[in-house]
Design a protein around this motif. Structure first.
Motif, mmCIF file in Angstrom:
data_model
loop_
_atom_site.group_PDB
_atom_site.id
_atom_site.type_symbol
_atom_site.label_atom_id
_atom_site.label_comp_id
_atom_site.label_asym_id
_atom_site.label_seq_id
_atom_site.Cartn_x
_atom_site.Cartn_y
_atom_site.Cartn_z
ATOM 1 N N THR A 138 0.817 -1.213 0.000
ATOM 2 C CA THR A 138 0.000 0.000 0.000
ATOM 3 C C THR A 138 0.856 1.270 0.000
ATOM 4 N N ALA A 139 0.442 2.233 -0.805
ATOM 5 C CA ALA A 139 1.070 3.558 -0.848
ATOM 6 C C ALA A 139 0.005 4.580 -0.504
ATOM 7 N N SER A 140 0.161 5.259 0.616
ATOM 8 C CA SER A 140 -0.856 6.212 1.053
ATOM 9 C C SER A 140 -0.256 7.586 1.277
ATOM 10 N N GLY A 141 -1.081 8.611 1.076
ATOM 11 C CA GLY A 141 -0.642 9.980 1.317
ATOM 12 C C GLY A 141 0.608 10.334 0.536
ATOM 13 N N GLY A 142 1.613 10.817 1.263
ATOM 14 C CA GLY A 142 2.870 11.177 0.627
ATOM 15 C C GLY A 142 3.566 10.000 -0.032
ATOM 16 N N GLY A 143 3.261 8.775 0.400
ATOM 17 C CA GLY A 143 3.823 7.605 -0.263
ATOM 18 C C GLY A 143 3.310 7.472 -1.679
ATOM 19 N N TYR A 144 2.018 7.752 -1.877
ATOM 20 C CA TYR A 144 1.477 7.723 -3.234
ATOM 21 C C TYR A 144 1.965 8.931 -4.028
ATOM 22 N N GLU A 145 2.117 10.075 -3.362
ATOM 23 C CA GLU A 145 2.672 11.240 -4.055
ATOM 24 C C GLU A 145 4.086 10.954 -4.555
ATOM 25 N N LEU A 146 4.840 10.183 -3.793
ATOM 26 C CA LEU A 146 6.178 9.774 -4.235
ATOM 27 C C LEU A 146 6.075 8.934 -5.499
ATOM 28 N N ALA A 147 5.123 8.013 -5.535
ATOM 29 C CA ALA A 147 4.922 7.189 -6.725
ATOM 30 C C ALA A 147 4.492 8.034 -7.919
ATOM 31 N N LEU A 148 3.671 9.061 -7.673
ATOM 32 C CA LEU A 148 3.189 9.906 -8.766
ATOM 33 C C LEU A 148 4.313 10.662 -9.464
ATOM 34 N N ALA A 149 5.437 10.833 -8.796
ATOM 35 C CA ALA A 149 6.579 11.498 -9.423
ATOM 36 C C ALA A 149 7.296 10.583 -10.396
ATOM 37 N N CYS A 150 6.958 9.306 -10.392
ATOM 38 C CA CYS A 150 7.607 8.337 -11.278
ATOM 39 C C CYS A 150 6.920 8.312 -12.636
ATOM 40 N N GLU A 151 7.616 7.782 -13.614
ATOM 41 C CA GLU A 151 7.099 7.709 -14.972
ATOM 42 C C GLU A 151 6.079 6.584 -15.139
ATOM 43 N N HIS A 152 6.244 5.520 -14.391
ATOM 44 C CA HIS A 152 5.383 4.341 -14.529
ATOM 45 C C HIS A 152 5.102 3.802 -13.132
ATOM 46 N N ILE A 153 3.835 3.476 -12.863
ATOM 47 C CA ILE A 153 3.449 2.986 -11.539
ATOM 48 C C ILE A 153 2.893 1.577 -11.663
ATOM 49 N N MET A 154 3.510 0.643 -10.947
ATOM 50 C CA MET A 154 3.054 -0.739 -10.869
ATOM 51 C C MET A 154 2.564 -0.995 -9.449
ATOM 52 N N LEU A 155 1.429 -1.684 -9.334
ATOM 53 C CA LEU A 155 0.857 -1.995 -8.027
ATOM 54 C C LEU A 155 0.636 -3.499 -7.937
ATOM 55 N N VAL A 156 1.105 -4.105 -6.859
ATOM 56 C CA VAL A 156 0.881 -5.531 -6.676
ATOM 57 C C VAL A 156 -0.610 -5.787 -6.470
ATOM 58 N N ASP A 157 -1.110 -6.829 -7.093
ATOM 59 C CA ASP A 157 -2.523 -7.175 -7.010
ATOM 60 C C ASP A 157 -2.678 -8.370 -6.070
ATOM 61 N N ASP A 158 -2.871 -8.073 -4.784
ATOM 62 C CA ASP A 158 -2.989 -9.136 -3.787
ATOM 63 C C ASP A 158 -4.237 -8.971 -2.921
ATOM 64 N N ARG A 159 -5.185 -8.153 -3.403
ATOM 65 C CA ARG A 159 -6.460 -7.909 -2.722
ATOM 66 C C ARG A 159 -6.320 -7.097 -1.432
ATOM 67 N N SER A 160 -5.140 -6.594 -1.158
ATOM 68 C CA SER A 160 -4.979 -5.735 0.016
ATOM 69 C C SER A 160 -4.236 -4.442 -0.313
ATOM 70 N N ALA A 161 -3.359 -4.448 -1.291
ATOM 71 C CA ALA A 161 -2.575 -3.266 -1.637
ATOM 72 C C ALA A 161 -3.442 -2.246 -2.373
ATOM 73 N N VAL A 162 -3.376 -1.001 -1.925
ATOM 74 C CA VAL A 162 -4.140 0.083 -2.543
ATOM 75 C C VAL A 162 -3.269 1.330 -2.607
ATOM 76 N N VAL A 163 -3.736 2.305 -3.370
ATOM 77 C CA VAL A 163 -3.168 3.655 -3.339
ATOM 78 C C VAL A 163 -4.243 4.572 -2.770
ATOM 79 N N SER A 164 -3.820 5.560 -2.006
ATOM 80 C CA SER A 164 -4.814 6.431 -1.380
ATOM 81 C C SER A 164 -4.212 7.785 -1.052
ATOM 82 N N MET A 165 -5.109 8.764 -0.923
ATOM 83 C CA MET A 165 -4.770 10.091 -0.410
ATOM 84 C C MET A 165 -5.735 10.395 0.720
ATOM 85 N N PRO A 166 -5.457 9.913 1.925
ATOM 86 C CA PRO A 166 -6.416 10.052 3.025
ATOM 87 C C PRO A 166 -6.305 11.350 3.812
#
Length: 266
Positions: A138-166
């Motif tokens: 999971t990447a939340s808040g500033g963690g997802y903002e860090l990912a957004l600075a990247c050119e390509h975003i991959m997320l593991v699909d394990d039914r628990s990992a999400v991206v969020s801005m809470p």
């Protein structure tokens, strides 16, 4: 209690031998950067950096890494940024650190953090080093903002990992390091979806995250390592960025899209 930031001397120069929060490995044209934050390594005493949350000290190291990759490792064409912890990529800026800091410290912390993300994008655009966010949790808040600075975003699909801005539903503040701007102006997430996403604290994962352009692809955990390696190889061998991404400029916002039925309920 968090000690007053005015009592702390901040040194913005750091050497790789002194990194406490990141592990960097360079293999030819591909570099792998693992975020493994030392919980007891906060820049100011009084809080623990749990769940790969970060403070200014973590970001100072990241800034140093971005610059060293550009100027000491010009042969690197792809940088894979992932987490060294299990099922968590990054929980964002440490809440206790922010809660115990004076206003001016928080403002400058956010400014420095965003400039570091700008440096990652600049490395992709002008140094030919494409950054790939390999979110193995999971990447939340500033963690997802860090990912957004990247050119390509991959997320593991394990039914628990999400991206969020809470930040908005949980803290009553807007994301502080360019997240909303990158959602709409860089990734071209529809405004209605971005609004909904920013008010949903539990995040979005799986195929819906791809459909909404929050991430570029989701990968089942059993195929994670091989897919990340394959994607890094593709970016290292090919063009560093699609023209639409390379030309992104926060001062040139795209025209609003026509109103369409919202897939929020899908």
């Amino acid at each position: 209690m968090v000690r007053a930031a005015t009592d702390v001397h901040v040194d913005f120069q750091v050497h790789p031998s002194a990194y406490r929060h990141w592990r960097l490995r360079v293999d030819g044209p591909v570099a792998t950067l693992s975020m493994d934050v030392d919980e007891r390594g906060g820049l100011v005493p009084g809080y623990e950096l749990k769940l790969n949350s970060y403070d200014l000290g973590v970001d100072i190291e990241l800034y140093d890494i971005v610059q060293r990759l550009r100027f000491e490792h010009p042969g690197v064409r792809a940088v894979v940024m992932t987490s060294g912890k299990d099922r968590i990529f990054c929980a964002g800026a440490n809440i206790r650190m922010l809660g115990g800091s004076p206003h001016w410290w928080k403002v400058n912390f956010c400014k420095f953090t965003n400039e570091t993300r700008n440096g990652m994008e600049d490395a992709t655009a002008h140094s030919g080093q494409a950054w790939i966010a390999a979110l193995n949790g999971t990447a939340s808040g500033g963690g997802y903002e860090l990912a957004l600075a990247c050119e390509h975003i991959m997320l593991v699909d394990d039914r628990s990992a999400v991206v969020s801005m809470p930040e908005l539903p949980l803290l009553g503040v807007l994301p502080g390091t360019g997240g909303l701007t990158r959602l709409t102006d860089k990734r071209h997430v529809r405004r209605d979806l971005a609004d909904y996403f920013a008010t949903r604290s539990d995040g979005i994962g799986g195929s819906r995250a791809v459909a909404w352009r929050l991430v570029d692809e989701v990968v089942p955990r059993p195929r994670w390592d091989e897919t990340v390696a394959a994607r890094a190889g593709e970016f290292a061998a090919g063009p560093t960025a699609p023209p639409t991404r390379r030309a992104w400029n926060s001062r040139r916002c795209p025209k609003p899209e026509p109103t369409r039925p919202s897939p929020i309920g899908t």
